[in-house]
Design a protein around this motif. Structure first.
Motif, PDB file in Angstrom:
ATOM      1  N   UNK A   1      12.955  52.595 -20.955  1.00 20.22           N
ATOM      2  CA  UNK A   1      13.116  53.380 -22.179  1.00 20.22           C
ATOM      3  C   UNK A   1      13.085  52.450 -23.382  1.00 20.22           C
ATOM      4  N   UNK A   2      12.994  53.042 -24.557  1.00 19.78           N
ATOM      5  CA  UNK A   2      12.986  52.284 -25.806  1.00 19.78           C
ATOM      6  C   UNK A   2      14.245  52.611 -26.599  1.00 19.78           C
TER       7      UNK A   2
ATOM      8  N   UNK B   1      15.488  61.828 -23.746  1.00 24.82           N
ATOM      9  CA  UNK B   1      15.587  63.289 -23.635  1.00 24.82           C
ATOM     10  C   UNK B   1      14.788  63.761 -22.429  1.00 24.82           C
ATOM     11  N   UNK B   2      15.324  64.759 -21.729  1.00 24.15           N
ATOM     12  CA  UNK B   2      14.654  65.306 -20.543  1.00 24.15           C
ATOM     13  C   UNK B   2      14.747  66.821 -20.551  1.00 24.15           C
ATOM     14  N   UNK B   3      13.674  67.467 -20.130  1.00 25.66           N
ATOM     15  CA  UNK B   3      13.655  68.901 -19.858  1.00 25.66           C
ATOM     16  C   UNK B   3      13.440  69.033 -18.361  1.00 25.66           C
TER      17      UNK B   3
ATOM     18  N   UNK C   1      18.548  70.872 -20.186  1.00 21.33           N
ATOM     19  CA  UNK C   1      18.138  69.849 -21.140  1.00 21.33           C
ATOM     20  C   UNK C   1      19.169  68.720 -21.157  1.00 21.33           C
ATOM     21  N   UNK C   2      18.678  67.513 -21.077  1.00 19.00           N
ATOM     22  CA  UNK C   2      19.528  66.334 -21.217  1.00 19.00           C
ATOM     23  C   UNK C   2      19.034  65.602 -22.453  1.00 19.00           C
ATOM     24  N   UNK C   3      19.973  65.230 -23.301  1.00 17.36           N
ATOM     25  CA  UNK C   3      19.631  64.560 -24.550  1.00 17.36           C
ATOM     26  C   UNK C   3      20.044  63.095 -24.494  1.00 17.36           C
ATOM     27  N   UNK C   4      19.341  62.298 -25.245  1.00 17.41           N
ATOM     28  CA  UNK C   4      19.686  60.884 -25.351  1.00 17.41           C
ATOM     29  C   UNK C   4      21.156  60.787 -25.776  1.00 17.41           C
ATOM     30  N   UNK C   5      21.918  59.978 -25.051  1.00 22.54           N
ATOM     31  CA  UNK C   5      23.337  59.807 -25.356  1.00 22.54           C
ATOM     32  C   UNK C   5      24.259  60.717 -24.563  1.00 22.54           C
TER      33      UNK C   5
END
Length: 148
Positions: A15-16, A39-41, A112-116
């Protein structure tokens, strides 16, 4: 130091941007929260392979067990049901010890998973071996590499 988290080598990152080191939520928490770095769907019955770009160092007679956070119950489970990290996974030549959390969406809805977001928890354990255990095989790879 015997136990600590660090970021994997730059050439092994998936990841960046900022990488969040696992931490405990309270002084009496037994497990360390593990965070998503992207982020993931995730569709129903789909697996998201989430690489944390974190590695964990521990003593030779310890392991690190990863489980889904209880707040995610009913939505996700680990695709391999539980994650067991060996002490020699750290710095392995295949992925530098990058911890992967593979989540299976067990709900009937897109998740949904979000960054953080906190996606899992990990706990250090001490383990014992039998008196007649004389294994000398060295790890040569990363994720799933101990299929000898």
């Amino acid at each position: 130091m015997d136990r600590y988290f660090s970021v994997v080598r730059e050439d092994m990152r998936r990841t960046n941007g900022d990488i969040i080191i696992p931490k405990r939520a309270t002084k009496h928490s037994m497990a360390y929260d593990i965070y998503s770095n992207d982020n993931y769907t995730i569709l129903p019955n789909q697996i998201a392979k989430i690489w944390t770009d974190i590695k964990v160092h521990m003593k030779q007679d310890e392991g690190f067990i990863i489980n889904v956070r209880s707040s995610m119950g009913g939505k996700f489970m680990l695709a391999n049901t539980s994650g067991w990290v060996d002490s020699d996974y750290y710095d392995n030549p295949s992925n530098d010890g990058n911890l992967g959390v593979f989540l299976l969406n067990i709900s009937n809805e897109t998740q949904y998973i979000h960054k953080g977001d906190r996606i899992a928890q990990g706990m250090f354990i001490k383990y014992l071996t039998t008196d007649d255990d004389f294994v000398t095989t060295e790890r040569t790879g990363g994720f799933g590499s101990t299929n000898v």
